[in-house]
Design a protein around this motif. Sequence first.
Motif, PDB file in Angstrom:
ATOM      1  N   GLU A  14       0.821  -1.207   0.000  1.00 40.59           N
ATOM      2  CA  GLU A  14       0.000   0.000   0.000  1.00 40.59           C
ATOM      3  C   GLU A  14       0.860   1.263   0.000  1.00 40.59           C
ATOM      4  O   GLU A  14       1.559   1.534   0.978  1.00 40.59           O
ATOM      5  CB  GLU A  14      -0.912  -0.006   1.235  1.00 40.59           C
TER       6      GLU A  14
ATOM      7  N   GLY B 282      -5.092   4.546  -5.986  1.00 44.28           N
ATOM      8  CA  GLY B 282      -5.380   5.344  -4.803  1.00 44.28           C
ATOM      9  C   GLY B 282      -4.759   6.719  -4.913  1.00 44.28           C
ATOM     10  O   GLY B 282      -4.122   7.061  -5.913  1.00 44.28           O
TER      11      GLY B 282
ATOM     12  N   GLU C 179      -0.889   3.129  -6.930  1.00 45.34           N
ATOM     13  CA  GLU C 179      -1.680   1.907  -7.053  1.00 45.34           C
ATOM     14  C   GLU C 179      -1.394   0.940  -5.899  1.00 45.34           C
ATOM     15  O   GLU C 179      -0.250   0.565  -5.652  1.00 45.34           O
ATOM     16  CB  GLU C 179      -1.373   1.218  -8.387  1.00 45.34           C
ATOM     17  N   THR C 180      -2.461   0.543  -5.236  1.00 42.43           N
ATOM     18  CA  THR C 180      -2.352  -0.476  -4.185  1.00 42.43           C
ATOM     19  C   THR C 180      -2.353  -1.856  -4.840  1.00 42.43           C
ATOM     20  O   THR C 180      -3.163  -2.137  -5.722  1.00 42.43           O
ATOM     21  CB  THR C 180      -3.523  -0.367  -3.206  1.00 42.43           C
TER      22      THR C 180
END
Length: 390
Positions: A33, A105, A109-110
């Motif tokens: 994350e 996000g 990018e998660t």
Amino acid sequence: MARLSSDDLDAVQVLDHLVRRAVVMEASDIHIEPRRDTLRVRYRIDGVMVSQGQLPIDVAPSLTTRVKVLARMDMTERRMPQDGQFSLEFGTTNLVHLRASTFPGIHGETLVLRVLMGHQVLPIARLGMSDDDVEGVSRLVTRSSGLIIVCGPTGSGKTSTLYSMLQVMNTAERSVVTLEDPIEVEFPDITQGQTNVRQGFTFAAGLRAILRQDPDVILVGEMRDPETAQIALQASLTGHLVLTTLHTSDAVETMMRLVDLGVEPWIVANSLLAVIGQRLVRVICESCAKPYELPNEITGEDDRVILPKGTRLMRAAGCPRCHQTGYRGRLGLFELLELDDDLRDLVKTRATKRAYADAVRAVGLVPLREVGLLRAKAGVTSLEEVLRVT
């Protein structure tokens, strides 16, 4: 996981390290994350998120690109979610299958990687069912027609239960066809299909095609919409045994949900054989568990005292063996409801939830929370864990 400098990192090595570590720690998911100035890494172990430290934010683009290449995603697309699958080979025997998902996000990018370990299918007797429930399920899967539903929230082990049920079937003499999203375990003696929504291969479309394949047993990964439910129930009335899952909390809600999906009550009543409700609880670590006496009594749904005041229970503490979580592994809590004539009459008349609850109590169904409390009393899990999942 120690924090490393970006100079020391290579996307290939980082991904290999994260996956190896996840396999060793028996994690089911890897969460990568991006935050404002760092890359947070967490694993889902026994259903709970556990922090694994941080990586420099500089490694995020190359790591994301590496996953996208392996999973055959569009490397240039960063504004839309994507998903795919790939495998990593460690040595000559260890092959780890992963399902990848990206989500854009605010900081990038998660990445979420689901670790699919195909060898972890357990026999029914080791899932956590009582002896009576094991006998009941083993008998149900020999039926020639009807619908069996496994219900519970996401991550409660429903698919694993379906796979365990396939293991006790005589697949040599019965034609078994599955429709899954995705295929998590490969079985050598059955035909397995995987949905592809982009190509129009939905659960409903796949189920219609399966019926033309002359199956004896049909496994549908999930009844997600009224159309799939309608086809599955009709199939169970026309000489097929159908196994599926539904995102409902318990057996009573499952019967009510089927009718709410728009299926005629008489079809539900005549086709539904049984509902298996389940949850997964973490097993308390024997190395660090601490005993204590219950300060207040715990009652069940009907106000009966299940755990009297002073009952000796175990509390999770945390040690290196359990990665400081206090738990090692998980076990299922199950309720098995086989429909009888009285319950079928309730379904046909669209009965109230209270009427259903009284009926299932009359047939001796032990609610999931009560099953869990008895597990806590036996020292298998903690009271806090039972209350968390039920």
